[in-house]
Motif scaffolding. Structure first.
Motif, PDB file in Angstrom:
ATOM      1  N   ASP A 181      -5.152 108.442  52.582  1.00  0.00           N
ATOM      2  CA  ASP A 181      -5.741 108.277  51.248  1.00  0.00           C
ATOM      3  C   ASP A 181      -7.014 109.139  51.198  1.00  0.00           C
ATOM      4  O   ASP A 181      -8.021 108.823  51.842  1.00  0.00           O
ATOM      5  CB  ASP A 181      -6.076 106.800  51.018  1.00  0.00           C
ATOM      6  CG  ASP A 181      -6.525 106.549  49.585  1.00  0.00           C
ATOM      7  OD1 ASP A 181      -7.189 107.425  49.000  1.00  0.00           O
ATOM      8  OD2 ASP A 181      -6.219 105.461  49.061  1.00  0.00           O
ATOM      9  N   GLY A 206      -3.893  99.920  55.889  1.00  0.00           N
ATOM     10  CA  GLY A 206      -4.005  98.494  55.621  1.00  0.00           C
ATOM     11  C   GLY A 206      -4.567  98.047  54.287  1.00  0.00           C
ATOM     12  O   GLY A 206      -4.664  96.846  54.037  1.00  0.00           O
ATOM     13  N   ASP A 229      -0.353  99.652  62.596  1.00  0.00           N
ATOM     14  CA  ASP A 229      -0.356 101.104  62.408  1.00  0.00           C
ATOM     15  C   ASP A 229      -0.651 101.513  60.970  1.00  0.00           C
ATOM     16  O   ASP A 229      -0.705 102.710  60.677  1.00  0.00           O
ATOM     17  CB  ASP A 229       1.007 101.683  62.821  1.00  0.00           C
ATOM     18  CG  ASP A 229       1.227 101.563  64.322  1.00  0.00           C
ATOM     19  OD1 ASP A 229       0.404 102.096  65.073  1.00  0.00           O
ATOM     20  OD2 ASP A 229       2.203 100.912  64.729  1.00  0.00           O
ATOM     21  N   ASN A 237      -3.406  98.178  51.147  1.00  0.00           N
ATOM     22  CA  ASN A 237      -2.474  97.375  50.333  1.00  0.00           C
ATOM     23  C   ASN A 237      -2.242  96.019  50.988  1.00  0.00           C
ATOM     24  O   ASN A 237      -2.314  94.974  50.342  1.00  0.00           O
ATOM     25  CB  ASN A 237      -1.109  98.065  50.221  1.00  0.00           C
ATOM     26  CG  ASN A 237      -1.029  99.009  49.045  1.00  0.00           C
ATOM     27  OD1 ASN A 237      -1.828  98.917  48.118  1.00  0.00           O
ATOM     28  ND2 ASN A 237      -0.068  99.907  49.083  1.00  0.00           N
ATOM     29  N   THR A 274       1.897  88.486  55.569  1.00  0.00           N
ATOM     30  CA  THR A 274       2.090  89.743  56.316  1.00  0.00           C
ATOM     31  C   THR A 274       2.473  89.439  57.749  1.00  0.00           C
ATOM     32  O   THR A 274       1.975  88.477  58.340  1.00  0.00           O
ATOM     33  CB  THR A 274       0.800  90.603  56.299  1.00  0.00           C
ATOM     34  OG1 THR A 274       0.965  91.686  57.213  1.00  0.00           O
ATOM     35  CG2 THR A 274      -0.460  89.844  56.683  1.00  0.00           C
ATOM     36  N   SER A 275       3.373  90.272  58.297  1.00  0.00           N
ATOM     37  CA  SER A 275       3.704  90.052  59.712  1.00  0.00           C
ATOM     38  C   SER A 275       2.838  90.930  60.616  1.00  0.00           C
ATOM     39  O   SER A 275       2.740  90.666  61.818  1.00  0.00           O
ATOM     40  CB  SER A 275       5.194  90.316  59.966  1.00  0.00           C
ATOM     41  OG  SER A 275       5.537  91.584  59.507  1.00  0.00           O
ATOM     42  N   HIS A 276       2.225  91.971  60.054  1.00  0.00           N
ATOM     43  CA  HIS A 276       1.416  92.864  60.894  1.00  0.00           C
ATOM     44  C   HIS A 276      -0.084  92.607  60.778  1.00  0.00           C
ATOM     45  O   HIS A 276      -0.839  92.973  61.679  1.00  0.00           O
ATOM     46  CB  HIS A 276       1.702  94.324  60.544  1.00  0.00           C
ATOM     47  CG  HIS A 276       3.044  94.793  61.012  1.00  0.00           C
ATOM     48  ND1 HIS A 276       4.187  94.611  60.279  1.00  0.00           N
ATOM     49  CD2 HIS A 276       3.420  95.408  62.148  1.00  0.00           C
ATOM     50  CE1 HIS A 276       5.218  95.106  60.940  1.00  0.00           C
ATOM     51  NE2 HIS A 276       4.775  95.600  62.081  1.00  0.00           N
TER      52      HIS A 276
HETATM   53  N1  LIG Z   1      -4.159  97.917  46.945  1.00  0.00           N
HETATM   54  C1  LIG Z   1      -5.358  98.461  47.013  1.00  0.00           C
HETATM   55  O1  LIG Z   1      -6.364  97.858  46.638  1.00  0.00           O
HETATM   56  C2  LIG Z   1      -5.505  99.810  47.595  1.00  0.00           C
HETATM   57  C3  LIG Z   1      -4.420 100.534  47.980  1.00  0.00           C
HETATM   58  N2  LIG Z   1      -4.556 101.775  48.541  1.00  0.00           N
HETATM   59  C4  LIG Z   1      -3.316 102.448  48.915  1.00  0.00           C
HETATM   60  O2  LIG Z   1      -2.706 101.614  49.885  1.00  0.00           O
HETATM   61  C5  LIG Z   1      -1.794 102.384  50.647  1.00  0.00           C
HETATM   62  C6  LIG Z   1      -1.995 102.037  52.084  1.00  0.00           C
HETATM   63  O3  LIG Z   1      -1.871 100.637  52.228  1.00  0.00           O
HETATM   64  P1  LIG Z   1      -1.202 100.078  53.545  1.00  0.00           P
HETATM   65  O4  LIG Z   1      -1.327  98.599  53.495  1.00  0.00           O
HETATM   66  O5  LIG Z   1      -1.764 100.785  54.729  1.00  0.00           O
HETATM   67  O6  LIG Z   1       0.271 100.628  53.467  1.00  0.00           O
HETATM   68  P2  LIG Z   1       1.581 100.140  52.717  1.00  0.00           P
HETATM   69  O7  LIG Z   1       1.328  99.058  51.766  1.00  0.00           O
HETATM   70  O8  LIG Z   1       2.254 101.383  52.227  1.00  0.00           O
HETATM   71  O9  LIG Z   1       2.449  99.620  53.956  1.00  0.00           O
HETATM   72  C7  LIG Z   1       1.947  98.723  54.885  1.00  0.00           C
HETATM   73  C8  LIG Z   1       3.024  97.733  55.270  1.00  0.00           C
HETATM   74  O10 LIG Z   1       3.910  98.326  56.212  1.00  0.00           O
HETATM   75  C9  LIG Z   1       4.458  97.284  57.002  1.00  0.00           C
HETATM   76  N3  LIG Z   1       4.551  97.765  58.399  1.00  0.00           N
HETATM   77  C10 LIG Z   1       5.694  98.170  59.005  1.00  0.00           C
HETATM   78  N4  LIG Z   1       5.444  98.566  60.261  1.00  0.00           N
HETATM   79  C11 LIG Z   1       4.126  98.417  60.473  1.00  0.00           C
HETATM   80  C12 LIG Z   1       3.263  98.668  61.573  1.00  0.00           C
HETATM   81  N5  LIG Z   1       3.721  99.162  62.727  1.00  0.00           N
HETATM   82  N6  LIG Z   1       1.957  98.397  61.451  1.00  0.00           N
HETATM   83  C13 LIG Z   1       1.458  97.906  60.296  1.00  0.00           C
HETATM   84  N7  LIG Z   1       2.209  97.646  59.209  1.00  0.00           N
HETATM   85  C14 LIG Z   1       3.552  97.907  59.287  1.00  0.00           C
HETATM   86  C15 LIG Z   1       3.523  96.074  56.871  1.00  0.00           C
HETATM   87  O11 LIG Z   1       4.274  95.015  56.318  1.00  0.00           O
HETATM   88  P3  LIG Z   1       3.861  93.486  56.565  1.00  0.00           P
HETATM   89  O12 LIG Z   1       2.521  93.301  55.901  1.00  0.00           O
HETATM   90  O13 LIG Z   1       4.943  92.738  55.869  1.00  0.00           O
HETATM   91  O14 LIG Z   1       3.775  93.230  58.012  1.00  0.00           O
HETATM   92  C16 LIG Z   1       2.417  96.561  55.960  1.00  0.00           C
HETATM   93  O15 LIG Z   1       1.963  95.593  55.063  1.00  0.00           O
HETATM   94  C17 LIG Z   1      -2.107 103.833  50.355  1.00  0.00           C
HETATM   95  O16 LIG Z   1      -1.119 104.352  49.493  1.00  0.00           O
HETATM   96  C18 LIG Z   1      -3.436 103.762  49.646  1.00  0.00           C
HETATM   97  O17 LIG Z   1      -3.620 104.863  48.805  1.00  0.00           O
HETATM   98  C19 LIG Z   1      -5.797 102.292  48.791  1.00  0.00           C
HETATM   99  C20 LIG Z   1      -6.925 101.609  48.443  1.00  0.00           C
HETATM  100  C21 LIG Z   1      -6.877 100.368  47.739  1.00  0.00           C
END
Ligand SMILES: NC(=O)C1=CN([C@@H]2O[C@H](COP(=O)(O)OP(=O)(O)OC[C@H]3O[C@@H](n4cnc5c(N)ncnc54)[C@H](OP(=O)(O)O)[C@@H]3O)[C@@H](O)[C@H]2O)C=CC1
Ligand SMILES: CC(C)(COP(=O)([O-])OP(=O)([O-])OC[C@H]1O[C@@H](n2cnc3c(N)ncnc32)[C@H](O)[C@@H]1OP(=O)([O-])[O-])[C@@H](O)C(=O)NCCC(=O)NCCSC(=O)C[C@@](C)(O)CC(=O)[O-]
Length: 409
Positions: free
Chosen positions: A304, A194, A191, A196, A164-166
């Motif tokens: 969520d 987190g 942002d 996923n 991950t880059s963030h």
């Molecule tokens: N997998 C699981 O076990 C679970 C999943 N969920 C679900 O997970 C989802 C939320 O996960 P979440 O990781 O937040 O979101 P996403 O996976 O939808 O997206 C997050 C990714 O966006 C990228 N990104 C781009 N710009 C930014 C920024 N400014 N700050 C942070 N990241 C950025 C990052 O990529 P990079 O990492 O490459 O930097 C990051 O990994 C929801 O749909 C939720 O319902 C909920 C509970 C459990």
């Protein structure tokens, strides 16, 4: 294949609902599923079917077997003055709810705190967690395992940085029970809420651990995280953002805007939110209705919803200061994001933009922090007003007028 033929196959059970996505274009697949369901059940679903959502944007991202969308009324509260480190100024806050009187209630609280100079907010911790559980034949192996983790931190950091880059790993806290060990990984997630991001990273770390140490990772989530569950570990160590908001209400604003009394509000807070909660036996919900405000903001902004469970835990504290009222709300585990998850959907994106927090902040993480501060300030407004409404004995009356459509009582 045409939609009619697909519908026919669905009704006959020759294909399953999700297989339609492999046959038709995304939006046609959504329509075919809905028509088939209507025919199978002998009902019509025109409201579910009339949506602005483009299913090609949702497919493989937000939901499966989609037949349309649910809609919930969305109102606004504000202006609400927030004096945070990230949120500074007057904000309008979108609340999606079907509970009549809720928006009016928070709005009156917002008016009172804004006239009092606003809500001061601080974020004390910002970390999303995942805690895999490892099992061992004997407790003899556990000290060696913990030593192995300590010695391999460079490798663990390199796995994080290449995945991950963030996400930034902040700490790993071990917990032991018998021959089981949980490693509670905490990450800053920019942002994004987190979950996923952190799960993907921790799965990679677990692969490394299992390939280098004689242990089995029983599950990537061992419930010490704790996701979507109200737990002491979340209240004590925090999960997502740990946020505190405070305000001081002048006596005349309590009397003229809230039609209430400083001492009565304080007494109700102690007896209801502290004694009542202790007697009822809650782990960490020493508040009146954090859940109301957080649920409505979560629905509006694509968070969520299941994380409402821990996000709405917290404490309401009041003090009488001379003639005035001090009030604070503490939210140990507020889990929110402005990128990822449901935040990119059309109405949710607009709702975030009402508060100026949609998407990535500059620097990354600043939008989600600003959003968390606005939420905490809104929670304070809602909490203050409900305490006042209880003191005024106007709860039932308000819900008859605004919850049952009776214009005058
Ligand atoms: N997998 C699981 O076990 C679970 C999943 N969920 C679900 O997970 C989802 C939320 O996960 P979440 O990781 O937040 O979101 P996403 O996976 O939808 O997206 C997050 C990714 O966006 C990228 N990104 C781009 N710009 C930014 C920024 N400014 N700050 C942070 N990241 C950025 C990052 O990529 P990079 O990492 O490459 O930097 C990051 O990994 C929801 O749909 C939720 O319902 C909920 C509970 C459990
Ligand atoms: C309903 C009020 C606010 C009326 O209160 P009021 O004082 O009669 O209202 P007002 O007409 O004098 O207006 C005062 C301000 O309230 C707001 N306001 C007033 N009306 C509206 C409206 N229609 N739409 C939007 N905002 C409204 C608005 O800010 C307005 O200022 P203005 O804008 O006019 O300068 C009051 O009676 C009240 O707050 N009641 C309590 C209702 C409540 O808090 N419900 C929350 C849900 S309760 C629950 O679910 C949880 C619970 C209780 O079970 C948890 C527990 O166990 O504790």
């Amino acid at each position: 294949m045409k939609i009619d033929e697909v519908v026919d196959k669905l009704i006959k059970g020759e294909i399953s609902f999700h297989e339609v996505d492999n046959i038709l274009e995304a939006n046609a697949a959504m329509v075919a599923r809905r028509i088939a369901l209507e025919k199978i059940l002998g009902i019509s679903l025109p409201s579910i079917g009339s949506t602005i959502i483009d299913y090609s944007e949702i497919k493989n991202r937000n939901a499966e077997n989609v037949i349309g969308a649910a809609q919930i009324p969305l109102g606004i509260v504000g202006p609400l003055k927030v004096n945070g480190d990230y949120a500074k100024g007057n904000f309008y806050v979108p609340l999606a709810t079907t509970e009549g009187a809720l928006i009016a209630s928070v709005n009156r609280g917002a008016k009172a705190v804004t006239l009092s100079g606003g809500v001061r907010v601080k974020i004390f911790k910002d970390e999303m967690t995942r805690a895999p559980i490892f099992k061992f034949d004997s407790i003899e192996e556990i000290p060696k395992f913990l030593e192995f983790i300590e010695k391999n931190m460079d490798k663990i950091y390199s796995i994080v940085n290449s995945t991950t880059s963030h996400g930034k790993l902040k700490s790993i806290t071990p917990f032991v029970l018998g021959n089981n060990v949980w490693l509670r990984f905490s990450f800053e997630t920019g942002d994004a809420m987190g979950m996923n991001m952190v799960t993907i990273v921790v799965e990679e770390i677990c692969k490394f651990i299992e390939s280098s140490f004689p242990t089995t990772c029983v599950a990537v989530s061992g419930n010490m995280c704790s996701d979507k569950k109200q737990t002491s570990v979340n209240s004590l160590f925090g999960r997502g953002k740990t946020v505190v908001a405070e305000a001081i209400l002048k006596k005349d604003i309590v009397e003229n805007v809230l039609h209430s009394d400083v001492r009565l509000i304080h007494d109700i807070n102690l007896r209801k939110n502290w004694l009542g909660t202790a007697r009822a036996g809650s782990l960490a919900q020493f508040n009146a209705h954090f859940a109301n405000i957080i649920a409505a903001i979560f629905i509006a902004t694509g968070q969520d919803l299941a994380q409402l469970v821990e996000s709405s835990s917290g404490y309401t504290w009041t003090e009488v200061r001379g003639e005035d009222l001090y009030i604070s709300v503490t939210l140990p585990s507020l889990e929110v994001g402005t990128v990822g998850g449901g935040t990119r959907l059309p109405t949710q994106r607009e709702a975030l933009s009402i508060m100026g927090v949609y998407g990535s902040g500059n620097p990354a993480g600043s939008n989600a922090k600003k959003f968390a501060e606005i939420i905490a300030a809104t929670v304070l407004a809602g909490e203050l007003n409900l305490l006042a409404a209880l003191a005024n004995r106007e709860l039932g009356k308000a819900h008859i007028r605004l919850g049952r459509g009776k214009l005058s009582i």
